[in-house]
Enzyme design. Sequence first.
Site, PDB file in Angstrom:
ATOM      1  CB  CYS A  28      -0.932   0.013   1.209  1.00 38.71           C
ATOM      2  SG  CYS A  28      -1.748  -1.556   1.509  1.00 38.71           S
TER       3      CYS A  28
ATOM      4  CD  GLU B  26      -3.440   7.117   9.194  1.00 35.86           C
ATOM      5  OE1 GLU B  26      -2.971   7.951   8.393  1.00 35.86           O
ATOM      6  OE2 GLU B  26      -4.275   6.244   8.866  1.00 35.86           O
TER       7      GLU B  26
END
Length: 286
Positions: free
Chosen positions: A46, A189
Amino acid sequence: YRNVFRHKKKRLHPFIVPKLMGNAASSQLSIIFNAKGPSFTISSACASSNHAMGQAFKMIQSGQIIAAITGGCESMLCFGGLKAWEGLRVMTNTKCRPFSKNRDGMSQGEGAAIFIFEEYDNAIKRGAEIIGEIVGFSMTSDAGDIVRPNKDGAKAAMTLALSDAKINCSEIGYINAHGTGTILNDKTESFAINEVFNGVFDSPLVSSTKSLHGHLIGGAGAIELVSCLMSLNDGIIPPTINYDEKDPECDLNLVVNTSREKRIQYTLSNAFAFGGTNSVLVIKRI
């Protein structure tokens, strides 16, 4: 495999290797455009697009090249792609809703975004229409787990990108988050963003456009750079759609369900991949 094992064929088409090798697309482009400089493909899950665009940025910055065709693409919407990701149990059965408390996984998309990166003075000289400037880039590795993200690796990537851009945290107006919609990724995150921007009075707006276009895996960072550039030029921050409920563990300044108007000078684009590979770009409005 179907031809060999099901149809018992002894010979295969001679173009299989040239078509399937990882650098096939970039090599074809070099032939079409007579581009005789470096030509290669980056594969880091990714983070692939951000790694590729970051490498182009650094090669231009160092003087090795004056321009590059760069970006990313992916075509995952096929039986093999879908079934493989279903096996990981990270796919949503409903809707992709990053950072929402009731999120239950990601959805896939496919597509491409390709850019011309060019040395600034050269672009000005030839009268190019400049839509943004890459000013910072970083790469880190978690060196921990092949699929489980680590906030320290993400935090280091954002911190190093800001340092490379020589700007303060307070100057970032918007973060295009990696934001896959999985329980662990969004929480990790969020923790990393809050640690990097701790103490910033006007915290940056955050959204995940994967809720809009799906996760393009290797093409994700390139599509998300388009979102960042449009935010810088149009003053419109794209939302995380499908958002239902605030998650205390994703305590960010989120733009949810509808876009928001705001003039910003800098954006951060995050890409945190399986394999523990992290890549962050900093983009400036011209």
